[in-house]
Design a protein around this motif. Sequence first.
Motif, PDB file in Angstrom:
ATOM      1  N   ASN A 594      -3.252  16.160  64.668  1.00  0.00           N
ATOM      2  CA  ASN A 594      -1.824  16.227  64.988  1.00  0.00           C
ATOM      3  C   ASN A 594      -0.943  15.785  63.824  1.00  0.00           C
ATOM      4  OD1 ASN A 594      -2.084  17.141  67.686  1.00  0.00           O
ATOM      5  ND2 ASN A 594      -2.662  15.085  68.336  1.00  0.00           N
ATOM      6  N   VAL A 595      -1.564  15.404  62.703  1.00  0.00           N
ATOM      7  CA  VAL A 595      -0.818  14.968  61.519  1.00  0.00           C
ATOM      8  C   VAL A 595      -0.877  16.081  60.465  1.00  0.00           C
ATOM      9  CG1 VAL A 595      -0.700  13.269  59.671  1.00  0.00           C
ATOM     10  CG2 VAL A 595      -1.243  12.537  61.999  1.00  0.00           C
ATOM     11  N   LYS A 596       0.281  16.380  59.875  1.00  0.00           N
ATOM     12  CA  LYS A 596       0.410  17.530  58.992  1.00  0.00           C
ATOM     13  C   LYS A 596      -0.569  17.513  57.818  1.00  0.00           C
ATOM     14  CE  LYS A 596       3.944  20.302  56.699  1.00  0.00           C
ATOM     15  NZ  LYS A 596       5.400  20.413  56.382  1.00  0.00           N
ATOM     16  N   GLN A 597      -0.791  16.307  57.244  1.00  0.00           N
ATOM     17  CA  GLN A 597      -1.639  16.236  56.055  1.00  0.00           C
ATOM     18  C   GLN A 597      -3.060  16.722  56.320  1.00  0.00           C
ATOM     19  OE1 GLN A 597       0.406  13.971  57.063  1.00  0.00           O
ATOM     20  NE2 GLN A 597       1.763  13.406  55.350  1.00  0.00           N
ATOM     21  N   GLY A 598      -3.578  16.497  57.505  1.00  0.00           N
ATOM     22  CA  GLY A 598      -4.968  16.838  57.770  1.00  0.00           C
ATOM     23  C   GLY A 598      -5.180  18.135  58.511  1.00  0.00           C
ATOM     24  N   GLN A 599      -4.167  18.615  59.233  1.00  0.00           N
ATOM     25  CA  GLN A 599      -4.352  19.774  60.115  1.00  0.00           C
ATOM     26  C   GLN A 599      -4.335  21.096  59.369  1.00  0.00           C
ATOM     27  OE1 GLN A 599       0.308  20.429  61.490  1.00  0.00           O
ATOM     28  NE2 GLN A 599      -1.006  19.164  62.756  1.00  0.00           N
ATOM     29  N   CYS A 600      -4.922  22.085  60.020  1.00  0.00           N
ATOM     30  CA  CYS A 600      -4.863  23.454  59.502  1.00  0.00           C
ATOM     31  C   CYS A 600      -3.412  23.931  59.566  1.00  0.00           C
ATOM     32  CB  CYS A 600      -5.753  24.364  60.339  1.00  0.00           C
ATOM     33  SG  CYS A 600      -5.466  26.131  60.081  1.00  0.00           S
ATOM     34  N   GLY A 604      -1.585  24.642  63.122  1.00  0.00           N
ATOM     35  CA  GLY A 604      -0.979  23.341  63.355  1.00  0.00           C
ATOM     36  C   GLY A 604      -1.889  22.356  64.042  1.00  0.00           C
ATOM     37  N   GLY A 605      -3.203  22.528  63.874  1.00  0.00           N
ATOM     38  CA  GLY A 605      -4.158  21.596  64.453  1.00  0.00           C
ATOM     39  C   GLY A 605      -4.583  21.929  65.867  1.00  0.00           C
ATOM     40  N   ALA A 606      -4.094  23.045  66.434  1.00  0.00           N
ATOM     41  CA  ALA A 606      -4.461  23.412  67.802  1.00  0.00           C
ATOM     42  C   ALA A 606      -5.821  24.113  67.866  1.00  0.00           C
ATOM     43  CB  ALA A 606      -3.398  24.326  68.416  1.00  0.00           C
ATOM     44  N   GLY A 607      -6.251  24.709  66.746  1.00  0.00           N
ATOM     45  CA  GLY A 607      -7.514  25.434  66.740  1.00  0.00           C
ATOM     46  C   GLY A 607      -7.385  26.843  67.269  1.00  0.00           C
ATOM     47  N   LYS A 608      -6.222  27.138  67.896  1.00  0.00           N
ATOM     48  CA  LYS A 608      -5.973  28.466  68.454  1.00  0.00           C
ATOM     49  C   LYS A 608      -4.561  28.887  68.086  1.00  0.00           C
ATOM     50  CE  LYS A 608      -8.895  27.564  72.514  1.00  0.00           C
ATOM     51  NZ  LYS A 608      -9.950  28.546  72.224  1.00  0.00           N
ATOM     52  N   ILE A 609      -4.328  30.180  68.053  1.00  0.00           N
ATOM     53  CA  ILE A 609      -2.980  30.697  67.830  1.00  0.00           C
ATOM     54  C   ILE A 609      -2.654  31.699  68.929  1.00  0.00           C
ATOM     55  CG2 ILE A 609      -2.961  30.348  65.329  1.00  0.00           C
ATOM     56  CD1 ILE A 609      -3.607  33.319  65.006  1.00  0.00           C
ATOM     57  N   GLU A 610      -1.378  31.789  69.261  1.00  0.00           N
ATOM     58  CA  GLU A 610      -0.952  32.725  70.305  1.00  0.00           C
ATOM     59  C   GLU A 610      -0.670  34.078  69.676  1.00  0.00           C
ATOM     60  OE1 GLU A 610       2.062  33.002  74.139  1.00  0.00           O
ATOM     61  OE2 GLU A 610       2.376  31.475  72.605  1.00  0.00           O
ATOM     62  N   VAL A 611      -1.252  35.108  70.265  1.00  0.00           N
ATOM     63  CA  VAL A 611      -1.075  36.466  69.767  1.00  0.00           C
ATOM     64  C   VAL A 611      -0.161  37.207  70.725  1.00  0.00           C
ATOM     65  CG1 VAL A 611      -2.216  38.626  69.175  1.00  0.00           C
ATOM     66  CG2 VAL A 611      -3.363  36.461  68.738  1.00  0.00           C
ATOM     67  N   GLU A 612       0.935  37.760  70.209  1.00  0.00           N
ATOM     68  CA  GLU A 612       1.862  38.534  71.033  1.00  0.00           C
ATOM     69  C   GLU A 612       1.847  39.984  70.563  1.00  0.00           C
ATOM     70  OE1 GLU A 612       5.729  36.924  71.271  1.00  0.00           O
ATOM     71  OE2 GLU A 612       5.077  34.965  72.029  1.00  0.00           O
ATOM     72  N   ASP A 625      -8.041  31.178  60.235  1.00  0.00           N
ATOM     73  CA  ASP A 625      -8.212  30.448  58.984  1.00  0.00           C
ATOM     74  C   ASP A 625      -9.168  29.271  59.107  1.00  0.00           C
ATOM     75  OD1 ASP A 625      -6.574  32.207  57.728  1.00  0.00           O
ATOM     76  OD2 ASP A 625      -4.800  30.931  57.759  1.00  0.00           O
ATOM     77  N   CYS A 626      -9.033  28.477  60.175  1.00  0.00           N
ATOM     78  CA  CYS A 626      -9.927  27.325  60.310  1.00  0.00           C
ATOM     79  C   CYS A 626     -11.083  27.596  61.259  1.00  0.00           C
ATOM     80  CB  CYS A 626      -9.157  26.090  60.775  1.00  0.00           C
ATOM     81  SG  CYS A 626      -8.574  26.168  62.493  1.00  0.00           S
ATOM     82  N   GLY A 627     -11.077  28.767  61.939  1.00  0.00           N
ATOM     83  CA  GLY A 627     -12.166  29.107  62.857  1.00  0.00           C
ATOM     84  C   GLY A 627     -12.258  28.163  64.043  1.00  0.00           C
ATOM     85  N   GLY A 628     -11.129  27.574  64.438  1.00  0.00           N
ATOM     86  CA  GLY A 628     -11.123  26.665  65.568  1.00  0.00           C
ATOM     87  C   GLY A 628     -11.401  25.225  65.194  1.00  0.00           C
ATOM     88  N   ALA A 629     -11.606  24.954  63.898  1.00  0.00           N
ATOM     89  CA  ALA A 629     -11.946  23.593  63.456  1.00  0.00           C
ATOM     90  C   ALA A 629     -10.757  22.641  63.515  1.00  0.00           C
ATOM     91  CB  ALA A 629     -12.484  23.637  62.033  1.00  0.00           C
ATOM     92  N   ARG A 630      -9.531  23.150  63.531  1.00  0.00           N
ATOM     93  CA  ARG A 630      -8.293  22.373  63.647  1.00  0.00           C
ATOM     94  C   ARG A 630      -7.807  21.772  62.325  1.00  0.00           C
ATOM     95  NH1 ARG A 630      -7.012  20.475  69.084  1.00  0.00           N
ATOM     96  NH2 ARG A 630      -8.562  21.138  70.613  1.00  0.00           N
ATOM     97  N   TYR A 631      -8.712  21.569  61.345  1.00  0.00           N
ATOM     98  CA  TYR A 631      -8.371  20.852  60.116  1.00  0.00           C
ATOM     99  C   TYR A 631      -8.316  21.789  58.910  1.00  0.00           C
ATOM    100  CZ  TYR A 631      -9.327  16.596  62.783  1.00  0.00           C
ATOM    101  OH  TYR A 631      -9.301  15.590  63.710  1.00  0.00           O
ATOM    102  N   ASN A 632      -7.634  21.327  57.860  1.00  0.00           N
ATOM    103  CA  ASN A 632      -7.652  22.087  56.608  1.00  0.00           C
ATOM    104  C   ASN A 632      -8.957  21.807  55.842  1.00  0.00           C
ATOM    105  OD1 ASN A 632      -7.250  19.607  55.185  1.00  0.00           O
ATOM    106  ND2 ASN A 632      -5.025  19.824  55.388  1.00  0.00           N
ATOM    107  N   ASP A 633      -9.259  22.666  54.884  1.00  0.00           N
ATOM    108  CA  ASP A 633     -10.537  22.581  54.166  1.00  0.00           C
ATOM    109  C   ASP A 633     -10.720  21.247  53.456  1.00  0.00           C
ATOM    110  OD1 ASP A 633     -11.184  25.105  55.017  1.00  0.00           O
ATOM    111  OD2 ASP A 633     -10.520  26.107  53.173  1.00  0.00           O
ATOM    112  N   GLU A 634      -9.658  20.709  52.892  1.00  0.00           N
ATOM    113  CA  GLU A 634      -9.756  19.464  52.127  1.00  0.00           C
ATOM    114  C   GLU A 634     -10.204  18.320  53.030  1.00  0.00           C
ATOM    115  OE1 GLU A 634      -7.087  16.918  48.904  1.00  0.00           O
ATOM    116  OE2 GLU A 634      -6.110  18.241  50.352  1.00  0.00           O
ATOM    117  N   THR A 635      -9.649  18.243  54.235  1.00  0.00           N
ATOM    118  CA  THR A 635     -10.024  17.170  55.162  1.00  0.00           C
ATOM    119  C   THR A 635     -11.486  17.297  55.572  1.00  0.00           C
ATOM    120  OG1 THR A 635      -7.754  17.142  56.018  1.00  0.00           O
ATOM    121  CG2 THR A 635      -9.444  16.050  57.360  1.00  0.00           C
ATOM    122  N   ALA A 646     -14.596  17.935  62.314  1.00  0.00           N
ATOM    123  CA  ALA A 646     -14.611  19.053  63.253  1.00  0.00           C
ATOM    124  C   ALA A 646     -15.975  19.182  63.923  1.00  0.00           C
ATOM    125  CB  ALA A 646     -14.244  20.350  62.544  1.00  0.00           C
ATOM    126  N   GLU A 647     -17.036  18.928  63.152  1.00  0.00           N
ATOM    127  CA  GLU A 647     -18.386  19.002  63.722  1.00  0.00           C
ATOM    128  C   GLU A 647     -18.613  17.899  64.750  1.00  0.00           C
ATOM    129  OE1 GLU A 647     -20.751  21.075  59.961  1.00  0.00           O
ATOM    130  OE2 GLU A 647     -20.444  18.898  59.991  1.00  0.00           O
TER     131      GLU A 647
END
Length: 799
Positions: A594-600, A604-612, A625-635, A646-647
Amino acid sequence: MAGIEIRDAHLHNLKNVDVDIPRGKLVAVTGVSGSGKSSLAFGTIHGEGQRRYFESVAPFARRLIGSAVDPQVGQVEGLPPTVALEQSTSGGGARSTVGTVSALSNSVRLLYSRAGDNPHGLYSDSFSPNTPEGMCPTCQGTGVVHEPTEATMVPDPTKSIEEGAIAAWPGAWAGKNFHDILQTLGYDLDSPWKDLPEADRHWILFTEERPVVTVKPLRGADQIQRNYEGTWRSVASYLTNTLAETQSDTLRKRVLSFMESRTCPTCHGRRLNPRALEVTYAGLPIDELGALPLDRVHELLAAQSPDPNTAEALLLKQILPALQSALDLGLGHLSLDRPSRSLSAGELQRIRLAAQLRSGLFGVAYVLDEPSAGLHPAERGAVLDICRQFVAAGNSVLLVEHDMDLVAQADWLVDVGPLAGERGGEVVYSGPVGEYDADTPTARALNNRELSLNDAARSPFASLSLQGVHARTIDNLDVEFGLGQFTAVAGVSGSGKSTLVSTVLAGVLREGASAVTDEDEADDAGGDTAFSVGARAGFDEVSRVVQITQKPIGRTPRSTLATYTGLFDGVRKLFAATDEAERRKWTVSRFSYNVKQGQCPTCGGAGKIEVELVFLPGSYTTCPDCGGARYNDETLEVTWQGMNIAEVLDLTVDEAADVFAEEPKVLRAVETLQAVGLGYLRLGQGAPELSGGEAQRIKLATELQRSRNSRRGHTVYLLDEPTTGLHPADVELLVAELNSLVDAGQTVIVVEHNLDVLAQADRIIEMGPGAGAEGGRIIADGTPAEVAAQNTATGRVLR
C-alpha cells in the motif's frame, strides 16, 4: 446416464476434475470448507450457465447485467439453464424490504389498485413509497424527515470556528475550503461561536446564498500557493444535499449524525401519500397490511372470497402460494415492510427461494447455497420439500450443503475433497448417497450422526442479569447469562435469539465495557432495533466485549488474510531486518504493497487491474506487469529465507507454519488460523474471495491470538451462527477453540442451530415456542441433557 458431463474443471483449486451429475434429481454437493465444492457448483456449473447466457444476449445489453465468472472448464455437456441462489450478507439498499426481495410487494400493490376499497383510479405505483406517484412528498417515502439545527451542527458553542466549532463540516480539502471562504468573506473565526452575532451564525448555517469569492489559501512552505474561485454553501445546504446524493453508507451515517431526525409530520411515518392511505383491502390500508407478520397476512388474504373471474381472484392465486412457501421455510415471523438489511443471509436466501416457486420454470438447474442456514433442525424438512417441488416440476437441484440429515435424503452425492485448499479439489465420490462408504470427513459425518451431550458442564463464577427486556417481539423478559460458561441460545427462526444476544445483550455490554466489533459495524450489530431494559446486574464483572459477525474483513483485494490478522507486520519486520534491506536503508514500510515506493506502479499494489470494454461488463484481471505479485521488481529483489515478499503472500497458512516455525510472533497468528480450520487459505488472499463463514473464523482467530496475550480482564465473546458454511469436521475444530476460550476463564455466548454445538455447550437457553409474536420467551434453560428431556423443538432434536 442422462446428465451434466463435466470435463477438465480447473477453477481455483479444482484439479482437472471430470464428473457426471444426473439431471432431474436432488444432488448434494459436499466437502470441508475450502475443498472446492463451491468452485464446482457455482464457479464451474453455474459459471458456464452464465457464460452461455451471456453469448445469447446482445452485446450492448451485457454491460447492464454484471460480470460473469470464467468457469475455467474444458467441456460441459448436457447443461440446462442455471439459477443460482447464493448466501449473501448484503440485503440491498436502504429501501429494500422483504416485500421487494420476494416480489410480493408488486402483487400486493396490484391487489390494492384493482380490488381496494375506493381506489380513486390509482395504479400500482401509487401504493409504493419508492415511486414519485406513491411516496409522501415531504419525506420522499422514508417516513422520517432529517433537519439540521444549530445544536446538531455546532455541538460545542464555546469553541471558535478556528477551533472546530462547526463539527458538521466535511474533513480534508472540502472542510478547509469552507473555512477559507468564510475567512475571505471577513467572518470572525477566532471568537467563541456563542459570541458571534445571531445574524452571522444564521447566515453561515442556513443561508441559501451562493457567493463566489477568490480564495488565497495559506499553505505550507513546500506546497503550491495557488488562488482559486470558491463557491460558498451553507452548512445546512451541504448536509441536505449530501444526504440526498451520496451512495456511501458511511458518509450517510456521518451526515445524519449532524441532523435532527423525527417522524414525518405529513404521513406520520407511513411513507405514502394521503390518497394511497385512504384505500383499504380486507379492512386495512396497505401500510398496515405490510406491517403484519407473513403468517397473519396469509390468514387474512386466504379468508377473502372474490368472484373467481376477477383480477382479485387471479392476484390472490399468485400471492397465497408464495406466502405459503415463505411460511413453510420458517419466515412467517417476517413482515413485508421489514428492511432486508436486518435479515440474516439465510433468511434472505430463503425469501428468494420462496419467490422462485412462483416462477414456474421448467428444465433448469437450481444451484442452492446452504438453504438450511438460519433454520432450526426441526424446520429443515421444509427445505427438502421445496427442493422436491422443484424436481417434481421438471428441474434439477444441486444443493451445496453441510447438514448431513439433509444430505442423507438427497438422490445423489458429489463429495469434493478430501481436504481443503491444495489437499482438496478432487471429486472423491459421485454416486447414490446410500452407497458412500469411505474414510473421508463427509462419509464419517454421514455415517456417524449420533450426538454426544456434554456431561461435564462448567459452573458460572457470576451472572449477567437482565430484567424487563423489551425489543421487537421480546416483551418483559428476565434472563441471566453465566460468566465463565459456554452458553448456546437456541430456538426456531424468528423466536428472538439474535434480538436477545446481538441487539440487547451486546448493546448493554457495549455501554459499560471496552467494545470490540467489526469495523464500522456497531450499528449493524444491533441493527435499528430499539430496546429497553428495566434492570441489569453483574456487568461490572466484564472488562471487554467482542462481537464477531460474518461481515467481510474488507471490501477490496487490499484487505487480506495477512493484513487483517496482523501477521504481515511481523513478516515485513523480518524483511526489513535482512542485510540487503539494511544496506538499501529500507524500513518495514517498503514491504507494504500500500506504499508507493514498494508497490507495482501499474496496479497500485492491488495485484489486479479493472478492465473496461465498450460492449462488455467491467471485470478484474491479473496485473500484466507484476503478474499479481503487487510489488515492483526492485522490492522483490530482497529475499528472506530464499523467498521474496510476494512469494510469502502466496504461501498457504499450512505452508507458512513450516516456513515460520522459528519465528514465534508470526507463528502464533498462523497457528490460530490453523486451529479454526483455515490452513488452506493463502496469506495474501483478498477479502472479496472469502466467504462469510471464513471471514468470521478469521476474526475469531485474530481474537484468539489477542486473548492469549491479553491481561485486560474478563472478556465476553458474542457470535451469531458461527457454524454457517462449515462442514461437520470444521465445526468440531470451531467448538474446540470456543471451549479453549472458556477453559481460559472467558465467556462465550453463541446464537446457534447446529446440534453439535448445542450438544457441547455448558448451558442452552431456548427461545420460543414459535416465531414473531409467538416467540420472545424462554421455554427451556439448562444443560444439554436437561433440555433434551423437555418437549420443546430443541429438546426433541437433541434426543
